[in-house]
Design a protein around this motif. Structure first.
Motif, PDB file in Angstrom:
ATOM      1  N   GLN A  58     -16.502  46.205 -24.996  1.00  0.00           N
ATOM      2  CA  GLN A  58     -17.003  47.571 -24.929  1.00  0.00           C
ATOM      3  C   GLN A  58     -17.381  47.967 -23.507  1.00  0.00           C
ATOM      4  O   GLN A  58     -16.996  49.016 -23.011  1.00  0.00           O
ATOM      5  CB  GLN A  58     -18.230  47.702 -25.835  1.00  0.00           C
ATOM      6  N   ARG A  59     -18.166  47.106 -22.865  1.00  0.00           N
ATOM      7  CA  ARG A  59     -18.591  47.331 -21.477  1.00  0.00           C
ATOM      8  C   ARG A  59     -19.166  48.736 -21.266  1.00  0.00           C
ATOM      9  O   ARG A  59     -18.824  49.442 -20.340  1.00  0.00           O
ATOM     10  CB  ARG A  59     -17.423  47.104 -20.515  1.00  0.00           C
ATOM     11  N   SER A  60     -20.014  49.149 -22.150  1.00  0.00           N
ATOM     12  CA  SER A  60     -20.675  50.433 -22.008  1.00  0.00           C
ATOM     13  C   SER A  60     -22.031  50.347 -22.697  1.00  0.00           C
ATOM     14  O   SER A  60     -22.359  49.359 -23.341  1.00  0.00           O
ATOM     15  CB  SER A  60     -19.828  51.556 -22.611  1.00  0.00           C
ATOM     16  N   TRP A  61     -22.824  51.419 -22.564  1.00  0.00           N
ATOM     17  CA  TRP A  61     -24.162  51.424 -23.141  1.00  0.00           C
ATOM     18  C   TRP A  61     -24.218  52.201 -24.447  1.00  0.00           C
ATOM     19  O   TRP A  61     -25.292  52.602 -24.881  1.00  0.00           O
ATOM     20  CB  TRP A  61     -25.139  52.036 -22.141  1.00  0.00           C
ATOM     21  N   VAL A  62     -23.068  52.408 -25.069  1.00  0.00           N
ATOM     22  CA  VAL A  62     -23.023  53.139 -26.332  1.00  0.00           C
ATOM     23  C   VAL A  62     -23.868  52.402 -27.377  1.00  0.00           C
ATOM     24  O   VAL A  62     -23.689  51.220 -27.620  1.00  0.00           O
ATOM     25  CB  VAL A  62     -21.570  53.287 -26.831  1.00  0.00           C
ATOM     26  N   GLY A  63     -24.785  53.101 -27.981  1.00  0.00           N
ATOM     27  CA  GLY A  63     -25.620  52.514 -29.018  1.00  0.00           C
ATOM     28  C   GLY A  63     -26.884  51.845 -28.510  1.00  0.00           C
ATOM     29  O   GLY A  63     -27.774  51.520 -29.296  1.00  0.00           O
ATOM     30  N   PHE A  64     -26.982  51.638 -27.189  1.00  0.00           N
ATOM     31  CA  PHE A  64     -28.144  50.942 -26.632  1.00  0.00           C
ATOM     32  C   PHE A  64     -29.420  51.739 -26.859  1.00  0.00           C
ATOM     33  O   PHE A  64     -30.439  51.212 -27.315  1.00  0.00           O
ATOM     34  CB  PHE A  64     -27.927  50.692 -25.138  1.00  0.00           C
ATOM     35  N   GLU A  65     -29.371  53.030 -26.544  1.00  0.00           N
ATOM     36  CA  GLU A  65     -30.555  53.869 -26.675  1.00  0.00           C
ATOM     37  C   GLU A  65     -31.029  53.949 -28.125  1.00  0.00           C
ATOM     38  O   GLU A  65     -32.230  53.911 -28.406  1.00  0.00           O
ATOM     39  CB  GLU A  65     -30.278  55.273 -26.141  1.00  0.00           C
ATOM     40  N   LYS A  66     -30.093  54.033 -29.051  1.00  0.00           N
ATOM     41  CA  LYS A  66     -30.449  54.095 -30.466  1.00  0.00           C
ATOM     42  C   LYS A  66     -31.173  52.823 -30.893  1.00  0.00           C
ATOM     43  O   LYS A  66     -32.178  52.877 -31.617  1.00  0.00           O
ATOM     44  CB  LYS A  66     -29.191  54.304 -31.318  1.00  0.00           C
ATOM     45  N   THR A  67     -30.678  51.677 -30.436  1.00  0.00           N
ATOM     46  CA  THR A  67     -31.307  50.400 -30.774  1.00  0.00           C
ATOM     47  C   THR A  67     -32.727  50.324 -30.228  1.00  0.00           C
ATOM     48  O   THR A  67     -33.664  49.909 -30.916  1.00  0.00           O
ATOM     49  CB  THR A  67     -30.483  49.237 -30.200  1.00  0.00           C
ATOM     50  N   ILE A  68     -32.908  50.746 -28.973  1.00  0.00           N
ATOM     51  CA  ILE A  68     -34.227  50.714 -28.347  1.00  0.00           C
ATOM     52  C   ILE A  68     -35.192  51.645 -29.071  1.00  0.00           C
ATOM     53  O   ILE A  68     -36.360  51.306 -29.297  1.00  0.00           O
ATOM     54  CB  ILE A  68     -34.127  51.104 -26.861  1.00  0.00           C
ATOM     55  N   ASN A  69     -34.722  52.825 -29.465  1.00  0.00           N
ATOM     56  CA  ASN A  69     -35.582  53.780 -30.169  1.00  0.00           C
ATOM     57  C   ASN A  69     -36.045  53.230 -31.513  1.00  0.00           C
ATOM     58  O   ASN A  69     -37.183  53.492 -31.940  1.00  0.00           O
ATOM     59  CB  ASN A  69     -34.844  55.101 -30.367  1.00  0.00           C
ATOM     60  N   ALA A  73     -40.038  52.667 -32.215  1.00  0.00           N
ATOM     61  CA  ALA A  73     -40.611  53.514 -33.264  1.00  0.00           C
ATOM     62  C   ALA A  73     -41.565  52.730 -34.163  1.00  0.00           C
ATOM     63  O   ALA A  73     -42.376  53.323 -34.877  1.00  0.00           O
ATOM     64  CB  ALA A  73     -39.506  54.146 -34.102  1.00  0.00           C
ATOM     65  N   ASN A  74     -41.457  51.407 -34.129  1.00  0.00           N
ATOM     66  CA  ASN A  74     -42.303  50.558 -34.967  1.00  0.00           C
ATOM     67  C   ASN A  74     -43.445  50.004 -34.114  1.00  0.00           C
ATOM     68  O   ASN A  74     -43.250  49.115 -33.296  1.00  0.00           O
ATOM     69  CB  ASN A  74     -41.474  49.419 -35.564  1.00  0.00           C
ATOM     70  N   VAL A  78     -43.958  46.852 -31.311  1.00  0.00           N
ATOM     71  CA  VAL A  78     -44.377  47.118 -29.934  1.00  0.00           C
ATOM     72  C   VAL A  78     -45.616  46.316 -29.561  1.00  0.00           C
ATOM     73  O   VAL A  78     -45.713  45.747 -28.474  1.00  0.00           O
ATOM     74  CB  VAL A  78     -44.635  48.632 -29.745  1.00  0.00           C
ATOM     75  N   SER A  79     -46.575  46.245 -30.462  1.00  0.00           N
ATOM     76  CA  SER A  79     -47.817  45.532 -30.172  1.00  0.00           C
ATOM     77  C   SER A  79     -47.677  44.018 -30.342  1.00  0.00           C
ATOM     78  O   SER A  79     -48.579  43.277 -29.943  1.00  0.00           O
ATOM     79  CB  SER A  79     -48.937  46.047 -31.083  1.00  0.00           C
ATOM     80  N   SER A  80     -46.563  43.560 -30.907  1.00  0.00           N
ATOM     81  CA  SER A  80     -46.383  42.124 -31.163  1.00  0.00           C
ATOM     82  C   SER A  80     -45.622  41.406 -30.061  1.00  0.00           C
ATOM     83  O   SER A  80     -45.738  40.182 -29.918  1.00  0.00           O
ATOM     84  CB  SER A  80     -45.631  41.921 -32.487  1.00  0.00           C
ATOM     85  N   VAL A  81     -44.833  42.137 -29.299  1.00  0.00           N
ATOM     86  CA  VAL A  81     -43.976  41.506 -28.294  1.00  0.00           C
ATOM     87  C   VAL A  81     -44.813  40.886 -27.178  1.00  0.00           C
ATOM     88  O   VAL A  81     -45.658  41.539 -26.574  1.00  0.00           O
ATOM     89  CB  VAL A  81     -42.979  42.518 -27.697  1.00  0.00           C
ATOM     90  N   ARG A  82     -44.568  39.605 -26.920  1.00  0.00           N
ATOM     91  CA  ARG A  82     -45.225  38.894 -25.825  1.00  0.00           C
ATOM     92  C   ARG A  82     -44.230  38.498 -24.736  1.00  0.00           C
ATOM     93  O   ARG A  82     -44.606  38.365 -23.571  1.00  0.00           O
ATOM     94  CB  ARG A  82     -45.921  37.633 -26.354  1.00  0.00           C
ATOM     95  N   ASN A  83     -42.972  38.275 -25.132  1.00  0.00           N
ATOM     96  CA  ASN A  83     -41.947  37.837 -24.186  1.00  0.00           C
ATOM     97  C   ASN A  83     -40.737  38.765 -24.269  1.00  0.00           C
ATOM     98  O   ASN A  83     -40.208  39.003 -25.349  1.00  0.00           O
ATOM     99  CB  ASN A  83     -41.498  36.404 -24.498  1.00  0.00           C
ATOM    100  N   LEU A  84     -40.320  39.275 -23.123  1.00  0.00           N
ATOM    101  CA  LEU A  84     -39.147  40.152 -23.071  1.00  0.00           C
ATOM    102  C   LEU A  84     -38.117  39.541 -22.145  1.00  0.00           C
ATOM    103  O   LEU A  84     -38.365  39.361 -20.948  1.00  0.00           O
ATOM    104  CB  LEU A  84     -39.543  41.545 -22.582  1.00  0.00           C
ATOM    105  N   ASP A  85     -36.950  39.183 -22.687  1.00  0.00           N
ATOM    106  CA  ASP A  85     -35.850  38.627 -21.912  1.00  0.00           C
ATOM    107  C   ASP A  85     -34.746  39.670 -21.817  1.00  0.00           C
ATOM    108  O   ASP A  85     -34.155  40.042 -22.827  1.00  0.00           O
ATOM    109  CB  ASP A  85     -35.291  37.358 -22.577  1.00  0.00           C
TER     110      ASP A  85
END
Length: 242
Positions: A58-69, A73-74, A78-85
């Motif tokens: 694919q080599r594009s960001w199609v769908g990335f924003e939807k996944t992040i949203n 939204a939960n 958001v309050s549970s994440v301690r590690n972001l890779d």
């Protein structure tokens, strides 16, 4: 006879802690048993979020924003994440799309994050610096990341500017994905790091372990407890000092 529904929360909490360390897939299945279990398990399921690069075909960001949203939204997530890779390293030179706005929203959305690992292609470095106002702003006293963030892993010294926007860094790892271009640092890097983060306790870098470098580190970072130089690709170098 004791039924699952009658188990106290402490027992379910212990199950979630154990399964997270041993079998994350099993923990995800457990979280779907009922509402009570899901509420207890969710912080463990989303304790760490891994953001992969776009697929090779694919080599594009199609769908990335939807996944992040969906993630943001939960509020439990958001309050549970301690590690972001963030693994968005792409070896394909023809992939030149800029990072989408959703990436920066994700980067600063977790109030309790303690560890950040960024593996991005060098082509994104200038875009992130511009987004942070780093290129034209001489004021580096701003703290953009939450105070809970104390551990950072980056692929090269080019990304050390991120340390300026962290309140109290305790661990810094500089590691390359390739052996062809191992990361390096100079005295100015270390001096600035010591000024901004005098309490740094761990410093790992795939640099050659020579006396001059070790002395420069020791002078600028007197509170170090671990130094790793000339390590392998993993985060725990084979040669340790102190």
């Amino acid at each position: 006879m004791v039924h699952y529904s009658n188990l106290p929360d402490d027992i379910l909490l212990y199950l979630c802690q154990t399964m997270r360390m041993e079998k994350l897939h099993g923990l995800m299945n457990l979280s779907g048993v009922d509402r009570r279990t899901r509420e207890i398990a969710l912080p463990f399921v989303f304790n760490q979020i891994f953001v992969p690069r776009p697929s090779e075909d694919q080599r594009s960001w199609v769908g990335f924003e939807k996944t992040i949203n969906v993630i943001l939204a939960n509020q439990t997530i958001v309050s549970s994440v301690r590690n972001l890779d963030v693994y968005l390293y792409d070896a394909y030179s023809e992939f030149e799309e800029k990072l989408p706005r959703a990436f920066f929203t994700l980067l600063f959305s977790f109030p309790k994050i303690s560890s950040l690992s960024i593996c991005l292609h060098d082509m994104y470095c200038s875009q992130i610096r511009e987004e942070l106002g780093d290129e034209n702003d001489s004021d580096t006293s701003r703290t953009l990341f939450p105070p809970s963030l104390n551990s950072l892993a980056i692929p090269d010294r080019k990304w050390m500017f991120l340390t300026r926007y962290m309140l109290q860094l305790e661990s810094l790892v500089i590691e390359s994905l390739t052996q062809r271009n191992p990361p390096s640092f100079n005295k100015d890097d270390i001096q600035q790091l010591g000024i901004k983060h005098p309490g740094l306790k761990k410093f790992y870098c795939q640099e050659l372990c020579v006396t001059e470098r070790v002395l420069a580190i020791a002078r600028s970072l007197p509170n170090l407890q671990e130094i790793g130089l000339r390590g392998g690709i993993g985060r725990h170098p084979s040669n340790s000092v102190m």
